[in-house]
Enzyme design. Structure first.
Site, PDB file in Angstrom:
ATOM      1  N   ASP A 151     -85.170 -39.227 -30.270  1.00 39.79           N
ATOM      2  CA  ASP A 151     -83.987 -39.973 -30.701  1.00 39.79           C
ATOM      3  C   ASP A 151     -82.929 -39.898 -29.597  1.00 39.79           C
ATOM      4  OD1 ASP A 151     -82.497 -41.479 -32.453  1.00 39.79           O
ATOM      5  OD2 ASP A 151     -81.692 -39.744 -33.514  1.00 39.79           O
ATOM      6  N   HIS A 158     -70.533 -45.176 -30.738  1.00 39.10           N
ATOM      7  CA  HIS A 158     -70.919 -44.132 -31.689  1.00 39.10           C
ATOM      8  C   HIS A 158     -70.582 -42.755 -31.128  1.00 39.10           C
ATOM      9  CE1 HIS A 158     -73.243 -41.801 -34.575  1.00 39.10           C
ATOM     10  NE2 HIS A 158     -73.950 -41.281 -33.596  1.00 39.10           N
ATOM     11  N   GLU A 223     -78.139 -43.570 -40.350  1.00 37.08           N
ATOM     12  CA  GLU A 223     -77.774 -44.082 -39.033  1.00 37.08           C
ATOM     13  C   GLU A 223     -78.636 -45.304 -38.749  1.00 37.08           C
ATOM     14  OE1 GLU A 223     -77.982 -40.968 -36.048  1.00 37.08           O
ATOM     15  OE2 GLU A 223     -76.003 -40.193 -36.631  1.00 37.08           O
ATOM     16  N   GLU A 225     -80.457 -47.609 -36.458  1.00 38.21           N
ATOM     17  CA  GLU A 225     -80.961 -47.523 -35.087  1.00 38.21           C
ATOM     18  C   GLU A 225     -82.062 -48.558 -34.856  1.00 38.21           C
ATOM     19  OE1 GLU A 225     -81.927 -43.560 -33.845  1.00 38.21           O
ATOM     20  OE2 GLU A 225     -80.162 -42.683 -34.817  1.00 38.21           O
ATOM     21  N   ASP A 257     -82.108 -43.202 -39.296  1.00 38.04           N
ATOM     22  CA  ASP A 257     -82.123 -41.773 -38.947  1.00 38.04           C
ATOM     23  C   ASP A 257     -81.217 -41.045 -39.950  1.00 38.04           C
ATOM     24  OD1 ASP A 257     -82.195 -39.325 -37.618  1.00 38.04           O
ATOM     25  OD2 ASP A 257     -80.632 -39.905 -36.198  1.00 38.04           O
ATOM     26  N   ARG A 261     -74.754 -34.458 -42.644  1.00 37.42           N
ATOM     27  CA  ARG A 261     -73.643 -34.152 -41.724  1.00 37.42           C
ATOM     28  C   ARG A 261     -73.129 -32.725 -41.870  1.00 37.42           C
ATOM     29  NH1 ARG A 261     -74.576 -37.959 -38.119  1.00 37.42           N
ATOM     30  NH2 ARG A 261     -74.389 -40.055 -38.988  1.00 37.42           N
ATOM     31  N   GLN A 264     -75.631 -30.469 -40.295  1.00 35.67           N
ATOM     32  CA  GLN A 264     -75.606 -30.683 -38.842  1.00 35.67           C
ATOM     33  C   GLN A 264     -74.457 -29.923 -38.186  1.00 35.67           C
ATOM     34  OE1 GLN A 264     -75.684 -34.851 -37.826  1.00 35.67           O
ATOM     35  NE2 GLN A 264     -75.616 -34.499 -35.628  1.00 35.67           N
ATOM     36  N   LYS A 277     -81.694 -33.583 -39.602  1.00 30.65           N
ATOM     37  CA  LYS A 277     -82.373 -34.843 -39.301  1.00 30.65           C
ATOM     38  C   LYS A 277     -83.829 -34.854 -39.734  1.00 30.65           C
ATOM     39  CE  LYS A 277     -79.042 -36.608 -36.505  1.00 30.65           C
ATOM     40  NZ  LYS A 277     -78.503 -37.971 -36.535  1.00 30.65           N
ATOM     41  N   THR A 281     -87.017 -39.801 -41.688  1.00 28.77           N
ATOM     42  CA  THR A 281     -86.595 -40.914 -40.837  1.00 28.77           C
ATOM     43  C   THR A 281     -87.397 -42.121 -41.320  1.00 28.77           C
ATOM     44  OG1 THR A 281     -86.302 -39.403 -38.969  1.00 28.77           O
ATOM     45  CG2 THR A 281     -86.451 -41.760 -38.455  1.00 28.77           C
ATOM     46  N   GLU A 398     -68.859 -42.844 -39.605  1.00 27.65           N
ATOM     47  CA  GLU A 398     -67.884 -43.597 -38.813  1.00 27.65           C
ATOM     48  C   GLU A 398     -67.106 -44.589 -39.676  1.00 27.65           C
ATOM     49  OE1 GLU A 398     -71.423 -44.249 -36.112  1.00 27.65           O
ATOM     50  OE2 GLU A 398     -69.806 -44.858 -34.766  1.00 27.65           O
TER      51      GLU A 398
END
Lengths: 452, 452
Positions: A151, A158, A223, A225, A257, A261, A264, A277, A281, A398
């Site tokens: 990844d 971002h 996420e 991607e 993904d 949070r 993380q 993560k 996925t 975000e």
């Protein structure tokens, strides 16, 4: 051919040919719908399960799927010689092994076969009945066996957004504009669109707490991607040059993904994201080939005047002029309450893959620059596709600015992060004047409660 | 049986039986040498290539290897029923899939078959000629197909040493004593002992430079680690409890986690090591089973009085009393000049795997605690095995204290980091009063010049 003149001097991997001609129509009527993701100009590959026939690999055309194994057994690919030898099993791996010339030959053959006026399959009622069925009659499965999954973190928007939230004094780290930052992900938990996602448990530590606690993730996120499957491998110890990198890409999918949070934040120093993560996925099922995307190649990201020029091994003129791909990516959400009230999904964001600071070629070149061997079917994902505007941010972290700006749903619910029962739906497509729309289909996942 | 009384109340995975009896002798005479790594009490599994016979999977006994496929075809395992069905191909993957009871049944059968006095194979000249050959006549290959590879960071001595060098104000990060910190590594570049290692190229940036440059790694290092192959899988979304974790371990190998320190320093924020590690990881060829290691189980690391007790999901009494494994690990080096002058390798360090802050069970439990699915044959490595003393540091970075305390070689050469032509040799073994020595063989690799 209506390809604008500007593409004529493009590198071979960005050249269009008659398979891209927007006037081409298919005898599969649904492929001629201007809104379809899968016109005859696309022809993505995927793997599926059919309740009567078992596993298969196929090509999407309109709302139908064409079973490649049945066509091969019927002799449809006999003139292709070795190009079709990879079509013999329940996923694309052996076909990917055959290399890019096999992929191009098969794409061309499928383009002929499915064109309006071609009678080989269209008017062979028996074969057509066996080989063509509605996509709604099959269940898509992982297109191939993924060896390693990497990844990246290639959107500067971002990286800047996340950096600002977590390291306000130091949002963009010094290496960002010099190397496509990436890390190894977990291949075993890559799942196909539609697979339910169990909310992970893990350790988190509140800022004001003395010690961490273990329990369900409270800040679950997605996420948006774009992922690339590797085609041609490189031997260990031998790098892939930026000039050759495109030849090593098979095709693209959408990638979610999923990210925990709060987990993380606690775990990621000093060795990077891990449990935040690796619980899941999700990828979209249809692999859109590099050939189908040729008309949508655009210049690489326009670096600021003060930005460093990439080091020579990450720079060449073809990559500068055509390294980007203008894929529009959208994220939609439908909560459980919305479903119960028959309220359609609402869109959270819309951005473009053209906004990435680093191109896929640069990611692959960097990845192999130390000698790391990439194997056929390995997956590399781009990192969150976020653009410069608020509505193009590709994660809820975000969009809600770490939960400080909650998102309103039509039911009156609010979201700072994902709730159980939420379904996240990602869509991607390419549009350009003078070409047919090329779509990726959907990448979906619904959040299930943690299993505690 | 001479097992000391202390192990009688041990958990089943740490219990010894007659296969551990130090009085057991084999009709393979070299297995009775007290210095061998492979007495009849060990019986590790591996995969090999034989120039006449092709691929095979085998068991090491003394300086010989026994071909399991030939024994199976001769009916030697017929009484084992399903336990032997995994023995049919060129690597251990199908056998590992069969689960821990198959492994235990086969170990027991091999122990009988190879004992002094057993005539089945010893006195069947034809079968013995086919199935038993010198290890020097085969070339070992990767024992299995590694799906995902994870690297931990479980030595607090290593973490503190490295942290002190790179973050003097903040050597040990706040999460260290709460979670076994780990990250995903690269599976495709895991290679077997003896594979030459090409010095990687990459981006590095000197502290006083304005911009990075690209070129051969200048600070190439090794890391002495222990790796565990996963046996029993867990389903995605379902964690493995600390009580069950041992049942999911198949066996152990030595691991050299080659590291490019200068590349690592520039790239590792914020997502962790990437190119600094993914150019190569070397493993030793013989997988020493958890059963063979039963006599060497020791209490987990003795935490300082002020250290936090692990959270409940990472804590149980069996893990406290028997979670560690006392494996002595050694690193040796032989430079090109030493080879030219016929000077034997010299030892750089000797440490013990018993010094790890976290046990393998805790690593696996943590890894799955968020729902990540572990597959059979996945590899998890421990991170550098460093102890409290200088001579037990498992990397050259620590031994030379980032190059400030160079290491003297017998030729008069000095080493701060690895030079081209250096061969790094790792060895591991277990010794305990009342038991035969159980060894891992060697994990070797020689550094080749960068291919620029």
């Amino acid at each position: 051919m209506t390809a604008p003149e500007s593409t004529l001097a493009s590198p071979s991997w960005a050249q269009t040919d008659d398979t891209h001609d927007p006037a081409l129509r298919s005898w599969v009527e649904s492929a001629n719908d201007p809104k379809t993701d899968f016109p005859i100009q696309n022809l993505p590959f995927g793997a599926f399960w059919h309740d009567d026939r078992g596993c298969g690999i196929g090509v999407a055309i309109g709302d139908q799927v064409v079973d490649m194994l049945i066509l091969r057994d019927a002799g449809v690919f006999d003139d292709l010689g070795d190009a079709a030898v990879g079509i013999f099993t329940d996923n694309l791996y052996p076909f990917i092994l055959e290399g890019s010339s096999a992929r191009r030959a098969l794409r061309r053959r499928m383009s002929e076969l499915l064109r309006e006026g071609n009678k080989e399959l269209a008017e062979n009622a028996e074969l057509r009945k066996q080989a063509v069925c509605a996509q709604s009659d099959v269940r898509m499965v992982l297109p191939t066996m993924i060896g390693d999954y990497t990844d990246f973190y290639a959107s500067i928007h971002h990286a800047t957004n996340v950096g600002t939230m977590f390291r306000p004094d130091n949002p963009l780290l010094p290496n960002y504009k010099h190397i496509p930052v990436g890390y190894h992900g977990r291949a075993s938990s890559v799942v196909i669109s539609g697979t339910p996602i169990v909310r992970p448990c893990g350790q988190t530590k509140a800022d004001d707490a003395d010690a961490p606690t273990f329990g369900p993730c409270k800040l679950l996120d997605y996420e948006m991607e774009v992922g690339a499957f590797i085609g041609e491998p490189n031997a260990m110890g031998r790098s892939v040059s930026i000039a050759d990198a495109e030849e090593h890409l098979f095709g693209l999918v959408l990638v979610n993904d999923w990210s925990a949070r709060d987990m993380q934040k606690w775990e990621y120093v000093p060795l990077g994201p891990f449990l935040a993560k690796n619980f899941a996925t999700t990828i979209s099922p249809w692999v859109v080939t590099m050939e189908a995307l040729a008309p949508f190649r655009v210049p690489t990201f326009e670096r600021d005047a003060g930005d460093p020029k990439p080091l020579p091994h990450l720079f060449n003129s073809d990559n500068e002029s055509h390294g980007g791909i203008d894929i529009t990516v959208e994220v939609w959400i439908q909560s459980q309450q919305m479903k119960a009230q028959n309220i359609e999904p609402v869109r959270l964001s819309r951005g473009s893959f053209a906004n990435m600071y680093w191109t896929l070629s640069q990611m692959l070149t960097h990845h192999t620059s130390g000698g790391c061997n990439m194997e056929p079917s390995d997956l590399i994902a781009s990192g969150t596709v976020s653009g410069p505007t608020k509505d193009s941010r590709g994660s809820m972290l975000e969009l809600s600015w770490r939960g400080t700006e909650p998102i309103d749903l039509p039911t009156g619910e609010q979201r700072r992060f994902l709730a159980d029962g939420d379904e996240v739906i990602m869509r991607g497509y390419c549009e350009r004047e003078g070409f047919r729309r090329i779509g990726f289909g959907e990448c979906r996942g619904v959040i299930m409660p943690a299993s505690t």
